[in-house]
Enzyme design. Sequence first.
Site: not given
Ligand code: PMP
Length: 288
Positions: A132
Site C-alpha cells: 500500500k
Molecule cells: N484496493 C485498493 C486499491 C485500496 O486502496 C484498498 C483500500 N486499502 C482496497 C482495495 C481495500 O483494502 P482494505 O479492505 O484492506 O481496506
Amino acid sequence: MDMYSQSLHYGYAVFEGIRSYKTVSGKTRIFKPVEHFDRLRESALALNMPYPYDRDELIQATYDLLAANQLNDAYIRPLIYAPANMSFAQNTESHIVIEVWEMQPFLGEKLLRVMRSTFQRPNPKGFKIHAKAAGHYVNSILASQEAKANGFDEALLEDMNGNIAEGPGANIFFEKDGHLFTPAGGNILMGITRATVLEICKELDITVTEKICTYNELKKADAAFFCGTAAEVIGWSSIDEYEFPATWSNTISARIQSAYKQRVIEDEKTEKSIAAIQNIEKMTEIAR
Ligand code: PMP
C-alpha cells in the site's frame, strides 16, 4: 516531514487505512488491527524501507491516540515516510506518524453509479502492487477524478490484461444467480475487507469464486459492490449504462453488507466466544 524527503517528492511512503468502531457494549475496538499493521510492515519491507516498529506497541499507541482524541468510530491512518534524501538510494531510517479522524463511509451510503475507467491499475511488473504505497494512489486519484468529471460516483479499473480489477480504493464483488464472483489475486490489492467478505460468505454458506473476471461478465450480473475499510460494503446501481437488475435489498450482496455492519461492531469477546462455541461443536463432532 522533511521537505527533501523521497516520500514527498516521489510518493515513496507506505500507509494503512484502518477503522475503529464503538462496539455493541460501548467499547472502542480497532477492526483487524493485526492484519493492518502486518500489511503495513510488509508494504514497508516491499519498498526496502527500514521497519523498526513493534506491532503490539503500534496497536497500543493507536488505542491511546483514539482515547486522547475521544474517538471511537474513527479512521486511522499510519504512514511510514522517508528522511531527507533526494537521491534514489535506500535509507537507514524511517519515520512514522499515526493520524486519526472521524470519517463517514468513504463512498457514501447510496448505491453507486460506477464508470469503467480509461486508467488501468499499475502493472505488477512495474510496482510492488501488494504494497500500500503512497505513489500508487496517483493512479487512484486520476481514475476517481475522471469518473466524477463524467458524472459518475466512482471508477472501476481494469488490470494490464483488460480484466476487471478493483476500484481506486476498494475491491469488487459481483453477484449472478445467487453466486458471488471476485477478481483473483495477482493484479489487485488483497483487501482485508475482501478477506472479511470471504469469511462471511463461508459462514453464511454463500458460494464465491475468485477468478479472472471480465467487464462483459459484470454487465450480465444481478448486483455488484465495492468493499474496503474506508468504503465498508457499498452496492452499485449501475456500471456505465448498465443498470443492475436485482433490487438491492433482495440480493445476497445486501446480506453481506448487513453481516459486515454487524461484524465490525461486535465485541472481541463475542467473536472469541463464537470461536470457542465452534471449537466445542467441532470437538463434539470428533467425539461422535
Ligand atoms: N484496493 C485498493 C486499491 C485500496 O486502496 C484498498 C483500500 N486499502 C482496497 C482495495 C481495500 O483494502 P482494505 O479492505 O484492506 O481496506
